[in-house]
Design a protein around this motif. Structure first.
Motif, PDB file in Angstrom:
ATOM      1  N   PRO A  75       0.815  -1.217   0.000  1.00 42.53           N
ATOM      2  CA  PRO A  75       0.000   0.000   0.000  1.00 42.53           C
ATOM      3  C   PRO A  75       0.849   1.269   0.000  1.00 42.53           C
ATOM      4  CG  PRO A  75      -0.873  -1.588   1.566  1.00 42.53           C
ATOM      5  CD  PRO A  75       0.451  -2.131   1.100  1.00 42.53           C
ATOM      6  N   LEU A  76       0.366   2.275  -0.702  1.00 46.50           N
ATOM      7  CA  LEU A  76       1.075   3.553  -0.788  1.00 46.50           C
ATOM      8  C   LEU A  76       1.413   4.122   0.584  1.00 46.50           C
ATOM      9  CD1 LEU A  76      -0.710   5.571  -3.599  1.00 46.50           C
ATOM     10  CD2 LEU A  76       1.746   5.206  -3.391  1.00 46.50           C
ATOM     11  N   GLN A  77       0.473   3.996   1.517  1.00 47.03           N
ATOM     12  CA  GLN A  77       0.671   4.606   2.821  1.00 47.03           C
ATOM     13  C   GLN A  77       1.839   3.979   3.570  1.00 47.03           C
ATOM     14  OE1 GLN A  77      -2.132   3.443   1.538  1.00 47.03           O
ATOM     15  NE2 GLN A  77      -3.819   4.893   1.803  1.00 47.03           N
ATOM     16  N   TYR A  78       2.075   2.703   3.346  1.00 45.58           N
ATOM     17  CA  TYR A  78       3.230   2.061   3.967  1.00 45.58           C
ATOM     18  C   TYR A  78       4.524   2.474   3.268  1.00 45.58           C
ATOM     19  CZ  TYR A  78       0.097  -1.121   6.542  1.00 45.58           C
ATOM     20  OH  TYR A  78      -0.861  -1.649   7.379  1.00 45.58           O
ATOM     21  N   VAL A  79       4.455   2.642   1.962  1.00 40.49           N
ATOM     22  CA  VAL A  79       5.651   3.023   1.211  1.00 40.49           C
ATOM     23  C   VAL A  79       6.089   4.445   1.576  1.00 40.49           C
ATOM     24  CG1 VAL A  79       6.654   3.359  -1.074  1.00 40.49           C
ATOM     25  CG2 VAL A  79       5.027   1.494  -0.692  1.00 40.49           C
ATOM     26  N   THR A  80       5.125   5.370   1.625  1.00 36.69           N
ATOM     27  CA  THR A  80       5.467   6.764   1.929  1.00 36.69           C
ATOM     28  C   THR A  80       5.617   7.021   3.417  1.00 36.69           C
ATOM     29  OG1 THR A  80       3.140   7.475   2.041  1.00 36.69           O
ATOM     30  CG2 THR A  80       4.227   7.549  -0.123  1.00 36.69           C
ATOM     31  N   GLY A  81       4.962   6.168   4.234  1.00 39.79           N
ATOM     32  CA  GLY A  81       5.076   6.322   5.679  1.00 39.79           C
ATOM     33  C   GLY A  81       4.143   7.342   6.288  1.00 39.79           C
ATOM     34  N   ARG A  94       3.844  -0.598   8.403  1.00 41.08           N
ATOM     35  CA  ARG A  94       3.340  -1.961   8.324  1.00 41.08           C
ATOM     36  C   ARG A  94       3.096  -2.509   9.715  1.00 41.08           C
ATOM     37  NH1 ARG A  94       6.085  -5.537   3.602  1.00 41.08           N
ATOM     38  NH2 ARG A  94       4.510  -6.957   4.419  1.00 41.08           N
ATOM     39  N   GLY A  95       2.040  -3.311   9.824  1.00 39.99           N
ATOM     40  CA  GLY A  95       1.661  -3.862  11.119  1.00 39.99           C
ATOM     41  C   GLY A  95       0.559  -3.087  11.800  1.00 39.99           C
ATOM     42  N   VAL A  96       0.192  -1.940  11.231  1.00 37.64           N
ATOM     43  CA  VAL A  96      -0.878  -1.108  11.805  1.00 37.64           C
ATOM     44  C   VAL A  96      -1.856  -0.761  10.682  1.00 37.64           C
ATOM     45  CG1 VAL A  96      -1.450   0.995  13.074  1.00 37.64           C
ATOM     46  CG2 VAL A  96       0.757  -0.140  13.473  1.00 37.64           C
ATOM     47  N   LEU A  97      -3.148  -0.888  10.960  1.00 40.58           N
ATOM     48  CA  LEU A  97      -4.182  -0.663   9.954  1.00 40.58           C
ATOM     49  C   LEU A  97      -4.092   0.746   9.369  1.00 40.58           C
ATOM     50  CD1 LEU A  97      -6.789  -2.078   8.770  1.00 40.58           C
ATOM     51  CD2 LEU A  97      -8.060  -0.679  10.398  1.00 40.58           C
ATOM     52  N   ALA A 225      -5.220  -7.769   2.305  1.00 35.39           N
ATOM     53  CA  ALA A 225      -5.061  -9.037   3.019  1.00 35.39           C
ATOM     54  C   ALA A 225      -3.600  -9.424   3.221  1.00 35.39           C
ATOM     55  CB  ALA A 225      -5.801 -10.144   2.277  1.00 35.39           C
ATOM     56  N   ASP A 226      -2.728  -9.101   2.261  1.00 33.82           N
ATOM     57  CA  ASP A 226      -1.331  -9.534   2.336  1.00 33.82           C
ATOM     58  C   ASP A 226      -0.441  -8.587   3.127  1.00 33.82           C
ATOM     59  OD1 ASP A 226      -2.114 -11.616   0.768  1.00 33.82           O
ATOM     60  OD2 ASP A 226      -1.129 -10.925  -1.063  1.00 33.82           O
ATOM     61  N   PHE A 227      -0.897  -7.350   3.345  1.00 31.71           N
ATOM     62  CA  PHE A 227      -0.018  -6.368   3.978  1.00 31.71           C
ATOM     63  C   PHE A 227      -0.542  -5.832   5.309  1.00 31.71           C
ATOM     64  CE2 PHE A 227       1.429  -6.274  -0.409  1.00 31.71           C
ATOM     65  CZ  PHE A 227       2.800  -6.172  -0.266  1.00 31.71           C
ATOM     66  N   GLU A 228      -1.850  -5.725   5.472  1.00 36.11           N
ATOM     67  CA  GLU A 228      -2.381  -5.133   6.701  1.00 36.11           C
ATOM     68  C   GLU A 228      -2.630  -6.222   7.746  1.00 36.11           C
ATOM     69  OE1 GLU A 228      -4.711  -1.539   6.500  1.00 36.11           O
ATOM     70  OE2 GLU A 228      -5.060  -1.919   4.365  1.00 36.11           O
ATOM     71  N   ASP A 234     -10.047  -9.139  10.887  1.00 35.67           N
ATOM     72  CA  ASP A 234     -10.926 -10.307  11.000  1.00 35.67           C
ATOM     73  C   ASP A 234     -11.936 -10.135  12.135  1.00 35.67           C
ATOM     74  OD1 ASP A 234     -12.118 -12.797  11.102  1.00 35.67           O
ATOM     75  OD2 ASP A 234     -10.247 -13.903  10.839  1.00 35.67           O
ATOM     76  N   GLY A 235     -13.218 -10.052  11.747  1.00 28.78           N
ATOM     77  CA  GLY A 235     -14.279  -9.858  12.732  1.00 28.78           C
ATOM     78  C   GLY A 235     -15.043 -11.120  13.081  1.00 28.78           C
ATOM     79  N   GLY A 236     -14.513 -12.299  12.677  1.00 31.32           N
ATOM     80  CA  GLY A 236     -15.206 -13.543  12.988  1.00 31.32           C
ATOM     81  C   GLY A 236     -16.219 -13.915  11.924  1.00 31.32           C
ATOM     82  N   ASP A 237     -17.021 -14.929  12.203  1.00 29.28           N
ATOM     83  CA  ASP A 237     -17.941 -15.478  11.205  1.00 29.28           C
ATOM     84  C   ASP A 237     -18.867 -14.434  10.591  1.00 29.28           C
ATOM     85  OD1 ASP A 237     -16.840 -17.949  11.468  1.00 29.28           O
ATOM     86  OD2 ASP A 237     -18.424 -18.763  12.760  1.00 29.28           O
ATOM     87  N   ASP A 238     -19.450 -13.584  11.431  1.00 25.05           N
ATOM     88  CA  ASP A 238     -20.395 -12.587  10.909  1.00 25.05           C
ATOM     89  C   ASP A 238     -19.854 -11.163  10.987  1.00 25.05           C
ATOM     90  OD1 ASP A 238     -20.507 -12.157  13.626  1.00 25.05           O
ATOM     91  OD2 ASP A 238     -22.688 -12.372  13.807  1.00 25.05           O
ATOM     92  N   GLY A 239     -18.588 -11.019  11.381  1.00 20.07           N
ATOM     93  CA  GLY A 239     -17.979  -9.691  11.466  1.00 20.07           C
ATOM     94  C   GLY A 239     -18.305  -8.942  12.747  1.00 20.07           C
ATOM     95  N   LEU A 240     -19.019  -9.578  13.664  1.00 20.23           N
ATOM     96  CA  LEU A 240     -19.498  -8.865  14.855  1.00 20.23           C
ATOM     97  C   LEU A 240     -18.888  -9.372  16.163  1.00 20.23           C
ATOM     98  CD1 LEU A 240     -23.300  -8.543  13.938  1.00 20.23           C
ATOM     99  CD2 LEU A 240     -21.543  -6.761  13.825  1.00 20.23           C
TER     100      LEU A 240
END
Length: 304
Positions: A75-81, A94-97, A225-228, A234-240
């Protein structure tokens, strides 16, 4: 991009745009502008009035490294910081949403709760009491720091389970000079918050992990999915899964008339509102849309 050739800003922009387009970047020109602005220290507007300016060898080397990271899907935000969010600029790593533009709508909702609480404090005996906000899952600190910067006098307690997120939020807090307005605590939900503060918060706001596990595995783009961090997605089966815990926390954390504002997966919001109504104790629970008219935010207000 050979270092012994003359590479002007225009030439680098054009070459980068074409290269990233061939690599599948959905917005290659925008990516090129962001990367080059970050490397040169110029704004995106300044790039266009300095088209003939050549890059120095160090800038060219840094640009080449940044292009390759972006071409690999990072993601751009990780590249530029860094990235802008509302009225502030945040460090990202990286490692933070990465904060999303739609989360700005969540801040708007939280500010409504702050303003409503401030109006109630117009009585002389309440005038010196700060409006308190609790944010769970602060990440970069984008929500907490936006609230504190846009409503001076508000005190925000922000928590996160991730040590890395807490460290980043603290750096962002320091960069913005908001040390006195925002506390950042590493803990699960509100387990590390001073028990004496429970019941004093006017707003409980959260952008929790909310993507249903199946959707995360099968539908979310690889760039996410590959970087964040999965912990923040992950919110579980129904996201809640986390929302249910927030709903249990809210009656203990909020003062009478306090607001719960949570960003959730668009397919889960009606169920979330139903859970709040089933719990009881809420004067209202409503779903709000984002700027693309997709269900995005649950806002619920405690009974007085």
């Amino acid at each position: 991009m050979a270092a012994d050739e003359l590479w002007t800003i225009k030439r680098v922009l054009d070459w980068t745009s074409g290269y990233l387009e061939r690599k599948g970047d959905e917005h290659p020109r925008l990516s090129a502008e962001w990367l080059l602005a970050n490397v040169t220290g110029l704004s995106r507007v300044e790039l266009y009035v300095n088209f003939d300016k050549p890059l120095e060898a160090g800038e060219l080397s840094a640009m080449h490294a940044a292009i390759e990271r972006r071409a690999a899907g990072e993601p751009l935000q990780y590249v530029t910081g860094e990235m802008p969010f509302r009225h502030i600029v945040l460090k990202c790593e990286r490692g933070v949403l990465i904060p999303r533009p739609e989360t700005e709508i969540l801040v708007d909702a939280a500010l409504e709760g702050v303003d409503a609480a401030a109006e109630k404090r117009e009585k002389p005996e309440d005038a010196e009491k700060n409006v308190r906000v609790l944010e769970v899952g602060t990440g970069t600190g984008c929500i907490a720091l936006s609230i504190a910067s846009e409503r001076p006098g508000t005190h925000v307690t922000a928590t996160d389970l991730s040590e890395r997120a807490v460290a980043l939020a603290l750096r962002n807090r320091e960069a913005l000079g908001l040390e006195d307005a925002v506390d950042v605590i590493e803990c699960d939900l509100a387990s590390g918050v001073d028990p004496e503060l429970m019941g004093t918060f006017s707003v409980l706001v959260s952008n929790p992990p909310y993507i249903p596990t199946r959707v995360l595995r099968e539908e979310v783009p690889a760039e996410v999915a590959d970087f964040e961090p999965e912990l923040a997605l992950d919110g579980g089966d129904d996201g809640l899964d986390v929302f249910r815990r927030l709903l249990e926390l809210a009656p203990r954390a909020l003062e009478p008339g306090g607001m719960l504002a949570v960003e959730l997966f668009e397919g889960a919001l009606e169920r979330a509102a139903a859970l709040a109504r089933e719990q009881g104790g809420w004067s209202r629970a409503e779903v709000r849309e984002d700027l693309t008219h997709r269900p995005r935010i649950l806002v619920a207000v405690r009974e007085v």
